[in-house]
Design a protein around this motif. Structure first.
Motif, PDB file in Angstrom:
ATOM      1  N   GLU A   1       1.059  -1.163   0.061  1.00 51.88           N
ATOM      2  CA  GLU A   1       0.050   0.340  -0.427  1.00 51.88           C
ATOM      3  C   GLU A   1       0.741   1.331   0.237  1.00 51.88           C
ATOM      4  OE1 GLU A   1      -0.593   0.663   4.751  1.00 51.88           O
ATOM      5  OE2 GLU A   1      -2.224  -1.177   3.515  1.00 51.88           O
ATOM      6  N   MET A   2       0.404   2.128  -0.030  1.00 55.26           N
ATOM      7  CA  MET A   2       1.187   3.204  -0.488  1.00 55.26           C
ATOM      8  C   MET A   2       1.724   4.340   1.250  1.00 55.26           C
ATOM      9  SD  MET A   2       1.652   6.411  -1.936  1.00 55.26           S
ATOM     10  CE  MET A   2       1.568   6.871  -3.028  1.00 55.26           C
ATOM     11  N   ALA A   3       3.151   4.071   1.120  1.00 55.90           N
ATOM     12  CA  ALA A   3       3.690   4.636   2.325  1.00 55.90           C
ATOM     13  C   ALA A   3       3.511   5.996   2.245  1.00 55.90           C
ATOM     14  CB  ALA A   3       5.618   3.727   2.142  1.00 55.90           C
ATOM     15  N   LEU A   4       3.506   6.050   3.972  1.00 59.85           N
ATOM     16  CA  LEU A   4       2.683   6.938   4.591  1.00 59.85           C
ATOM     17  C   LEU A   4       3.703   7.911   5.493  1.00 59.85           C
ATOM     18  CD1 LEU A   4      -0.882   6.087   5.563  1.00 59.85           C
ATOM     19  CD2 LEU A   4      -0.380   7.562   3.194  1.00 59.85           C
ATOM     20  N   VAL A   5       3.366   8.956   5.939  1.00 58.64           N
ATOM     21  CA  VAL A   5       4.447   9.606   6.303  1.00 58.64           C
ATOM     22  C   VAL A   5       4.080  10.084   8.065  1.00 58.64           C
ATOM     23  CG1 VAL A   5       5.777  11.911   7.076  1.00 58.64           C
ATOM     24  CG2 VAL A   5       5.499  10.639   4.022  1.00 58.64           C
ATOM     25  N   ASN A   6       4.595  10.013   8.720  1.00 57.93           N
ATOM     26  CA  ASN A   6       4.503  10.114  10.118  1.00 57.93           C
ATOM     27  C   ASN A   6       4.370  11.604  10.688  1.00 57.93           C
ATOM     28  OD1 ASN A   6       3.999   7.140  11.714  1.00 57.93           O
ATOM     29  ND2 ASN A   6       6.316   6.619  11.130  1.00 57.93           N
ATOM     30  N   VAL A   7       3.299  11.680  11.080  1.00 56.79           N
ATOM     31  CA  VAL A   7       3.326  13.163  11.514  1.00 56.79           C
ATOM     32  C   VAL A   7       3.835  13.740  12.834  1.00 56.79           C
ATOM     33  CG1 VAL A   7       2.667  14.069   9.494  1.00 56.79           C
ATOM     34  CG2 VAL A   7       1.047  13.396  10.839  1.00 56.79           C
ATOM     35  N   GLY A   8       3.320  12.810  13.372  1.00 55.37           N
ATOM     36  CA  GLY A   8       3.166  12.538  15.598  1.00 55.37           C
ATOM     37  C   GLY A   8       1.757  12.410  15.488  1.00 55.37           C
ATOM     38  N   LEU A   9       1.587  11.778  16.500  1.00 52.11           N
ATOM     39  CA  LEU A   9       0.429  11.114  17.840  1.00 52.11           C
ATOM     40  C   LEU A   9      -0.115  10.413  17.126  1.00 52.11           C
ATOM     41  CD1 LEU A   9      -0.971  15.715  18.468  1.00 52.11           C
ATOM     42  CD2 LEU A   9       0.506  13.523  19.740  1.00 52.11           C
ATOM     43  N   GLY A  10       0.400   9.186  16.888  1.00 51.28           N
ATOM     44  CA  GLY A  10       0.121   7.654  15.967  1.00 51.28           C
ATOM     45  C   GLY A  10      -0.551   8.587  14.375  1.00 51.28           C
TER      46      GLY A  10
ATOM     47  N   GLN B   1       0.060  10.159   7.337  1.00 50.69           N
ATOM     48  CA  GLN B   1      -0.273  11.555   6.077  1.00 50.69           C
ATOM     49  C   GLN B   1      -0.111  10.680   5.035  1.00 50.69           C
ATOM     50  OE1 GLN B   1      -0.003  15.441   6.801  1.00 50.69           O
ATOM     51  NE2 GLN B   1      -1.717  15.603   8.087  1.00 50.69           N
ATOM     52  N   LYS B   2      -0.592  11.164   3.170  1.00 51.91           N
ATOM     53  CA  LYS B   2      -0.140  11.232   2.164  1.00 51.91           C
ATOM     54  C   LYS B   2       0.482  12.792   2.106  1.00 51.91           C
ATOM     55  CE  LYS B   2      -1.455   9.898  -2.223  1.00 51.91           C
ATOM     56  NZ  LYS B   2      -2.312   9.109  -3.400  1.00 51.91           N
ATOM     57  N   MET B   3       2.147  12.429   1.990  1.00 52.82           N
ATOM     58  CA  MET B   3       2.812  13.356   1.738  1.00 52.82           C
ATOM     59  C   MET B   3       4.010  13.230   0.546  1.00 52.82           C
ATOM     60  SD  MET B   3       3.747  14.714   5.458  1.00 52.82           S
ATOM     61  CE  MET B   3       3.558  16.216   5.720  1.00 52.82           C
ATOM     62  N   GLU B   4       3.255  12.945  -1.075  1.00 48.82           N
ATOM     63  CA  GLU B   4       4.060  12.881  -1.901  1.00 48.82           C
ATOM     64  C   GLU B   4       5.266  13.624  -2.540  1.00 48.82           C
ATOM     65  OE1 GLU B   4       2.176  11.217  -5.500  1.00 48.82           O
ATOM     66  OE2 GLU B   4       0.187  11.006  -4.169  1.00 48.82           O
ATOM     67  N   HIS B   5       5.163  15.204  -1.970  1.00 50.27           N
ATOM     68  CA  HIS B   5       6.993  15.639  -1.827  1.00 50.27           C
ATOM     69  C   HIS B   5       7.603  14.792  -1.140  1.00 50.27           C
ATOM     70  CE1 HIS B   5       4.773  16.824   1.493  1.00 50.27           C
ATOM     71  NE2 HIS B   5       5.657  17.758   1.471  1.00 50.27           N
ATOM     72  N   ILE B   6       7.343  14.075  -0.542  1.00 42.71           N
ATOM     73  CA  ILE B   6       8.466  13.951   0.765  1.00 42.71           C
ATOM     74  C   ILE B   6       9.102  12.041   0.512  1.00 42.71           C
ATOM     75  CG2 ILE B   6       8.906  13.239   2.829  1.00 42.71           C
ATOM     76  CD1 ILE B   6       7.374  15.803   4.042  1.00 42.71           C
ATOM     77  N   ARG B   7       7.314  11.018   0.131  1.00 48.35           N
ATOM     78  CA  ARG B   7       7.810  10.140  -0.386  1.00 48.35           C
ATOM     79  C   ARG B   7       6.864   9.377  -1.399  1.00 48.35           C
ATOM     80  NH1 ARG B   7       7.642   6.087   4.848  1.00 48.35           N
ATOM     81  NH2 ARG B   7       8.106   4.413   3.146  1.00 48.35           N
ATOM     82  N   ASN B   8       6.444   8.858  -2.453  1.00 50.75           N
ATOM     83  CA  ASN B   8       5.909   8.004  -3.022  1.00 50.75           C
ATOM     84  C   ASN B   8       5.837   6.765  -3.219  1.00 50.75           C
ATOM     85  OD1 ASN B   8       7.650   8.113  -4.597  1.00 50.75           O
ATOM     86  ND2 ASN B   8       6.863   9.472  -6.213  1.00 50.75           N
ATOM     87  N   GLY B   9       6.832   5.929  -2.873  1.00 51.32           N
ATOM     88  CA  GLY B   9       6.868   5.012  -3.018  1.00 51.32           C
ATOM     89  C   GLY B   9       5.362   4.184  -2.493  1.00 51.32           C
ATOM     90  N   TYR B  10       5.779   2.737  -1.403  1.00 51.82           N
ATOM     91  CA  TYR B  10       4.636   1.708  -1.175  1.00 51.82           C
ATOM     92  C   TYR B  10       5.378   0.601  -0.267  1.00 51.82           C
ATOM     93  CZ  TYR B  10       1.332   2.998  -4.769  1.00 51.82           C
ATOM     94  OH  TYR B  10       0.968   3.889  -5.277  1.00 51.82           O
ATOM     95  N   ARG B  11       4.306   0.568   0.308  1.00 57.88           N
ATOM     96  CA  ARG B  11       4.926  -0.687   1.535  1.00 57.88           C
ATOM     97  C   ARG B  11       3.821  -1.770   2.038  1.00 57.88           C
ATOM     98  NH1 ARG B  11       5.140   3.760   6.726  1.00 57.88           N
ATOM     99  NH2 ARG B  11       2.982   4.161   7.104  1.00 57.88           N
TER     100      ARG B  11
END
Length: 135
Positions: A62-71, A74-84
């Motif tokens: 599935e799309m790899a999301l970015v940890n943004v805190g407090l558990g 978010q999807k942040m394609e400007h930082i990462r756009n791979g899958y996990r």
């Protein structure tokens, strides 16, 4: 998790082959001031690596999301756009720990190192996909 899925994952690691040649693992220190940073090469045989790839592909990515805190993530394609693929597997993490334990420090941040996190993360990047440098 079905018994068939669990047993398929459990058969990936070849204990007999590993114990026949445990010295194949190479530790490469990255020498980053103030950080514990190293790479362990050859932890898995090519066959074991392919087994992890095959089983994770079978289970799906599935799309790899970015940890943004407090558990939260978010999807942040400007930082990462791979899958996990994420798999919680105590058995596999224990087997990996057994292989690499002698390459790990006895303590980290004043705590005794005694196990690996059971959350296994398989990352896949196709052409043009990335995870930009981060701290």
């Amino acid at each position: 998790m079905s018994d068939q899925s669990k047993s398929s994952w459990e058969t990936i690691l070849n204990k007999k082959e590993f114990h026949a040649n445990p010295e194949r693992i190479q530790k490469v220190d990255l020498n980053i001031p103030g950080k514990l940073a190293f790479v362990l090469e050859n932890v898995f045989t090519p066959q074991e690596s392919q087994g992890f790839i095959d089983m994770s592909e079978k289970d799906g990515y599935e799309m790899a999301l970015v940890n943004v805190g407090l558990g939260r993530q978010q999807k942040m394609e400007h930082i990462r756009n791979g899958y996990r693929h994420i798999r919680d597997d105590t058995y596999i993490s224990e087997q990996i720990y057994e292989r690499i334990q002698k390459y790990l420090p006895e303590k980290f941040d004043f705590l005794k190192v005694k196990e690996l996190n059971e959350r296994l993360r398989f990352l896949r990047y196709d052409n043009g996909e990335y995870f930009k440098p981060h701290n």
